[in-house]
Scaffold this motif. Structure first.
Motif, PDB file in Angstrom:
ATOM      1  N   ARG A  30       0.855  -1.196   0.000  1.00 37.32           N
ATOM      2  CA  ARG A  30       0.000   0.000   0.000  1.00 37.32           C
ATOM      3  C   ARG A  30       0.894   1.249   0.000  1.00 37.32           C
ATOM      4  NH1 ARG A  30      -4.326  -0.916   4.648  1.00 37.32           N
ATOM      5  NH2 ARG A  30      -5.281   0.867   3.590  1.00 37.32           N
ATOM      6  N   GLY A  33       1.794   7.368  -2.556  1.00 38.09           N
ATOM      7  CA  GLY A  33       1.928   8.119  -3.808  1.00 38.09           C
ATOM      8  C   GLY A  33       1.591   7.260  -5.008  1.00 38.09           C
ATOM      9  N   GLU A  43      20.988   9.250  -5.504  1.00 33.13           N
ATOM     10  CA  GLU A  43      20.872   8.316  -6.633  1.00 33.13           C
ATOM     11  C   GLU A  43      22.184   7.605  -6.977  1.00 33.13           C
ATOM     12  OE1 GLU A  43      18.547  10.597  -9.535  1.00 33.13           O
ATOM     13  OE2 GLU A  43      16.745  10.203  -8.358  1.00 33.13           O
ATOM     14  N   ARG A  94      15.724   7.452  -9.010  1.00 35.63           N
ATOM     15  CA  ARG A  94      14.589   6.868  -8.283  1.00 35.63           C
ATOM     16  C   ARG A  94      13.365   6.807  -9.190  1.00 35.63           C
ATOM     17  NH1 ARG A  94      14.984   6.346  -2.732  1.00 35.63           N
ATOM     18  NH2 ARG A  94      13.022   5.246  -3.044  1.00 35.63           N
ATOM     19  N   VAL A 118      -1.730   5.125   4.655  1.00 32.29           N
ATOM     20  CA  VAL A 118      -2.204   4.279   5.753  1.00 32.29           C
ATOM     21  C   VAL A 118      -1.842   4.922   7.093  1.00 32.29           C
ATOM     22  CG1 VAL A 118      -2.017   1.968   6.759  1.00 32.29           C
ATOM     23  CG2 VAL A 118      -1.853   2.258   4.276  1.00 32.29           C
ATOM     24  N   SER A 129       7.234   0.061   6.035  1.00 34.39           N
ATOM     25  CA  SER A 129       8.417   0.460   5.253  1.00 34.39           C
ATOM     26  C   SER A 129       8.152   1.812   4.619  1.00 34.39           C
ATOM     27  CB  SER A 129       8.704  -0.593   4.181  1.00 34.39           C
ATOM     28  OG  SER A 129       7.565  -0.766   3.351  1.00 34.39           O
ATOM     29  N   ALA A 130       7.548   2.700   5.399  1.00 33.15           N
ATOM     30  CA  ALA A 130       7.069   3.984   4.873  1.00 33.15           C
ATOM     31  C   ALA A 130       8.102   5.101   5.010  1.00 33.15           C
ATOM     32  CB  ALA A 130       5.756   4.354   5.548  1.00 33.15           C
ATOM     33  N   GLY A 142      16.602  18.368   2.419  1.00 31.99           N
ATOM     34  CA  GLY A 142      17.200  17.684   1.263  1.00 31.99           C
ATOM     35  C   GLY A 142      16.570  18.228  -0.018  1.00 31.99           C
ATOM     36  N   ASN A 255      24.795   4.881   1.148  1.00 32.97           N
ATOM     37  CA  ASN A 255      24.525   3.522   1.622  1.00 32.97           C
ATOM     38  C   ASN A 255      23.078   3.323   2.086  1.00 32.97           C
ATOM     39  OD1 ASN A 255      25.274   1.365   4.247  1.00 32.97           O
ATOM     40  ND2 ASN A 255      25.842   0.866   2.152  1.00 32.97           N
TER      41      ASN A 255
HETATM   42  C1  LIG Z   1      19.090  14.252   0.807  1.00 32.63           C
HETATM   43  C2  LIG Z   1      19.171  12.753   0.723  1.00 32.63           C
HETATM   44  C3  LIG Z   1      20.079  12.173  -0.139  1.00 32.63           C
HETATM   45  C4  LIG Z   1      20.191  10.778  -0.196  1.00 32.63           C
HETATM   46  N1  LIG Z   1      21.118  10.236  -1.041  1.00 32.63           N
HETATM   47  C5  LIG Z   1      21.289   8.905  -1.073  1.00 32.63           C
HETATM   48  C6  LIG Z   1      22.251   8.311  -1.939  1.00 32.63           C
HETATM   49  O1  LIG Z   1      22.905   8.959  -2.755  1.00 32.63           O
HETATM   50  N2  LIG Z   1      22.417   6.948  -1.885  1.00 32.63           N
HETATM   51  C7  LIG Z   1      21.695   6.166  -1.032  1.00 32.63           C
HETATM   52  O2  LIG Z   1      21.921   4.944  -1.016  1.00 32.63           O
HETATM   53  N3  LIG Z   1      20.746   6.700  -0.226  1.00 32.63           N
HETATM   54  C8  LIG Z   1      20.525   8.037  -0.224  1.00 32.63           C
HETATM   55  N4  LIG Z   1      19.554   8.573   0.577  1.00 32.63           N
HETATM   56  C9  LIG Z   1      18.751   7.671   1.423  1.00 32.63           C
HETATM   57  C10 LIG Z   1      17.730   6.849   0.612  1.00 32.63           C
HETATM   58  O3  LIG Z   1      16.944   7.696  -0.175  1.00 32.63           O
HETATM   59  C11 LIG Z   1      16.860   6.070   1.590  1.00 32.63           C
HETATM   60  O4  LIG Z   1      17.685   5.386   2.490  1.00 32.63           O
HETATM   61  C12 LIG Z   1      15.923   5.068   0.904  1.00 32.63           C
HETATM   62  O5  LIG Z   1      15.034   5.723   0.058  1.00 32.63           O
HETATM   63  C13 LIG Z   1      15.149   4.267   1.954  1.00 32.63           C
HETATM   64  O6  LIG Z   1      14.201   3.451   1.337  1.00 32.63           O
HETATM   65  P1  LIG Z   1      12.814   3.101   2.096  1.00 32.63           P
HETATM   66  O7  LIG Z   1      12.129   2.118   1.258  1.00 32.63           O
HETATM   67  O8  LIG Z   1      13.092   2.777   3.510  1.00 32.63           O
HETATM   68  O9  LIG Z   1      12.014   4.468   2.114  1.00 32.63           O
HETATM   69  P2  LIG Z   1      11.456   5.313   0.877  1.00 32.63           P
HETATM   70  O10 LIG Z   1      12.212   5.020  -0.354  1.00 32.63           O
HETATM   71  O11 LIG Z   1      11.394   6.713   1.389  1.00 32.63           O
HETATM   72  O12 LIG Z   1       9.978   4.760   0.654  1.00 32.63           O
HETATM   73  C14 LIG Z   1       8.967   4.980   1.582  1.00 32.63           C
HETATM   74  C15 LIG Z   1       7.640   4.949   0.805  1.00 32.63           C
HETATM   75  O13 LIG Z   1       6.561   4.932   1.740  1.00 32.63           O
HETATM   76  C16 LIG Z   1       5.534   5.788   1.258  1.00 32.63           C
HETATM   77  N5  LIG Z   1       4.757   6.203   2.427  1.00 32.63           N
HETATM   78  C17 LIG Z   1       5.095   7.106   3.382  1.00 32.63           C
HETATM   79  N6  LIG Z   1       4.137   7.182   4.321  1.00 32.63           N
HETATM   80  C18 LIG Z   1       3.165   6.322   3.947  1.00 32.63           C
HETATM   81  C19 LIG Z   1       1.920   5.946   4.514  1.00 32.63           C
HETATM   82  N7  LIG Z   1       1.485   6.490   5.658  1.00 32.63           N
HETATM   83  N8  LIG Z   1       1.161   5.014   3.876  1.00 32.63           N
HETATM   84  C20 LIG Z   1       1.579   4.459   2.709  1.00 32.63           C
HETATM   85  N9  LIG Z   1       2.759   4.781   2.137  1.00 32.63           N
HETATM   86  C21 LIG Z   1       3.542   5.686   2.746  1.00 32.63           C
HETATM   87  C22 LIG Z   1       6.262   6.904   0.551  1.00 32.63           C
HETATM   88  O14 LIG Z   1       5.441   7.547  -0.402  1.00 32.63           O
HETATM   89  C23 LIG Z   1       7.427   6.141  -0.087  1.00 32.63           C
HETATM   90  O15 LIG Z   1       7.110   5.687  -1.393  1.00 32.63           O
HETATM   91  C24 LIG Z   1      19.385   9.967   0.631  1.00 32.63           C
HETATM   92  C25 LIG Z   1      18.443  10.555   1.478  1.00 32.63           C
HETATM   93  C26 LIG Z   1      18.324  11.946   1.524  1.00 32.63           C
HETATM   94  C27 LIG Z   1      17.323  12.564   2.436  1.00 32.63           C
END
Ligand SMILES: Cc1cc2nc3c(=O)[nH]c(=O)nc-3n(C[C@H](O)[C@H](O)[C@H](O)COP(=O)(O)OP(=O)(O)OC[C@H]3O[C@@H](n4cnc5c(N)ncnc54)[C@H](O)[C@@H]3O)c2cc1C
Length: 338
Positions: A30, A33, A43, A94, A118, A129-130, A142, A255
């Protein structure tokens, strides 16, 4: 088999969903976006192993992506050093990556609902995993945009300014992603990419600001994120958390995405056992929490210790000195990332 519900269709949620579907487990992701969408991120993906990607059944995505080994570090407008990346790094946007993952998840028979925000609540069979846990008092901002028309000086560029830094990497289509993390300030000007330009200029990264000002920018690629803290995230209830929702490593390491995939890999094994009735939910949640803490503890502590050095003139002087006597600490850090 019991169904697994995954809240958040980013990297950790979708890769976990793919891994589970590849084992025939029913999964519902779920996502608040929709796809494709741009997201704030440097990236470049550093430190993830082929084993992790293969166990999640997503290695195919990386096979055709550019892989980089060289980086150049700048302090303000000056070159600090050229550094080979011990583990190498992939450059993928991304926009492309999240879309590829959702497509693969659906092709494996997974159920995906988009525009589905949610409420933050724990529940049996539910994985959170949000992304990072919102923190209104956060000092960080950022910003990112894709640009074209700049000749990169190395495969990966890291520019350290005062109170912020920015990374550049080439992604698909000849675009360069420019992404910065800054301490929030009040004296900036402009909106969208002009805001990023203003932050670069006020951080002393004036040449980079000029580059951005004159470059072609990819329509719709600017995005911003605020309201998060780095390090271990605080979750008040009994949610099973993975990815950034569990902990967020400082972005300069490249990382964070690897950690998202690694936490999905940890969760995959335990959730498969839970779904097949071989493990209780309590045991599954405890195992995943403990394994993530054990796997990420050292790299989180080391990178958080290094992070302030990147942001202040005194810290950067220390790094500059260390680089002259070949003690620049980043390869040590990168080697801790897996
Ligand atoms: C400025 C910046 C630069 C970065 N640069 C790098 C980099 O160069 N290399 C690297 O490896 N990492 C980088 N990162 C970190 C990386 O982006 C994250 O570690 C990674 O995206 C984590 O993945 P995730 O699946 O945990 O979260 P996300 O990819 O953030 O996914 C979470 C998802 O949950 C959804 N969501 C949120 N709330 C809800 C809800 N209530 N209900 C349903 N859906 C929801 C969101 O829409 C999103 O799609 C960077 C982060 C920042 C802030």
């Amino acid at each position: 088999m019991k169904t697994i519900e995954i809240i958040g269709g980013g990297l950790s949620g979708l890769s976990l969903g793919i891994g589970l579907r590849s084992r025939g487990i029913p999964v519902h992701v779920r996502e608040a976006g929709s796809y494709p969408r741009h997201k704030v991120c440097g990236e470049f993906i550093c430190g993830v192993s082929r084993d992790t990607l293969e166990s999640l059944n997503i290695y195919e995505l990386f096979e055709s992506a550019p892989f980089y080994n060289k980086s150049r570090w700048f302090r303000g407008n000056k070159v600090l050093l050229d550094q080979d990346l011990k583990t190498g790094a992939w450059g993928i946007s991304r926009y492309r990556m999240d879309d590829w993952l959702q497509d693969k998840f659906k092709s494996l028979g997974g159920t995906l609902t988009t525009d589905d925000r949610v409420k933050a609540e724990a529940g049996e069979g539910r994985v959170w995993s949000a992304g990072r846990i919102p923190k209104s008092s956060s000092q960080w901002l950022g910003l990112k945009v894709h640009m074209r028309g700049y000749e990169m000086q190395s495969e990966l560029e890291m520019h350290m300014g005062q109170g912020g830094y920015a990374g550049l990497v080439q992604i698909e289509g000849g675009w360069i992603n420019i992404c910065g993390l800054f301490k929030k300030r009040r004296d900036t000007e402009g909106k969208h990419s002009a805001l990023l330009e203003s932050y670069l200029r006020l951080s002393g990264l004036t040449q980079l600001a000029d580059v951005l000002g004159s470059a072609e920018q990819r329509k719709g690629s600017f995005c911003a994120v605020a309201g998060f803290d780095l390090g271990t995230q605080t979750v008040e209830d009994e949610r099973l958390v993975i990815g950034d929702a569990e902990s967020m490593i400082p972005p300069f390491t490249g990382n964070g995405m690897s950690m998202a995939f690694e936490s999905a890999e940890i969760a995959l094994v335990n959730l498969s056992a839970y779904s097949q009735g071989d493990m209780t939910w309590e045991q599954c949640r405890a195992n995943i929490g403990m394994s993530q803490r054990k796997r990420f503890r050292t790299r989180l502590a080391t990178s958080q210790g290094c992070h302030p050095f990147l942001l202040s003139p005194t810290g950067q002087s220390a790094l500059s000195l260390a680089s002259r006597v070949k003690l620049f600490p980043f390869n040590t850090l990168f080697s801790l990332t897996h």
